[in-house]
Design a protein around this motif. Structure first.
Motif: not given
Length: 138
Positions: A66-67, A90-91
């Motif tokens: 996840e972010v 971001e991922h």
């Protein structure tokens, strides 16, 4: 025999569809590293002239699925020397930057810590360190 084969094929296709629609989430973690002057996990500053700064490259790779927002605090013997962030990734996002730090006092075996904080937490998520010597006058 044909009915059993048809049931087996249908069950296989249903299982395949389920696995594709609901993939297993991998391990959640952050890669946190420091690199020396040659861009390798080696050749870190060891002796720093008083009043001059030293540097390393600080790197992050977000594998948290996840972010995620990060902050990095650099301390020398417990005193804050520099800070980086906030850094939002971001991922699978990657971040590298040069991080400069200047020692406060002369002395041997000063611990330079790189503390990583995640999502605004005040608790250290990951920590790295190197040791430096800052020779006195003469």
């Amino acid at each position: 025999l044909n009915i059993a084969l048809a049931v087996a094929i249908t069950a296989t296709l249903a299982t395949l569809a389920y696995v594709v629609a609901n993939p297993k989430v991998g391990e959640k973690f952050t890669e946190f590293y420091i690199l020396g002057a040659q861009g390798k996990a080696d050749d870190y500053p060891q002796t720093v002239t008083p009043g001059e700064s030293a540097w390393v490259t600080v790197g992050l790779i977000n594998r948290e699925q996840e972010v995620t927002a990060y902050n990095v605090e650099i301390t020398i013997d417990g005193q804050t020397a520099a800070a980086l962030g906030p850094i939002s990734l971001e991922h699978d996002g990657k971040y590298e930057t040069r991080a400069d730090f200047t020692p406060f006092e002369t002395g041997e075996n000063q611990k330079v810590e790189f503390n990583l904080y995640k999502n605004g937490s005040s608790e250290v998520y990951l920590s790295l360190h190197i040791w430096i010597d800052v020779p006195g006058p003469g």
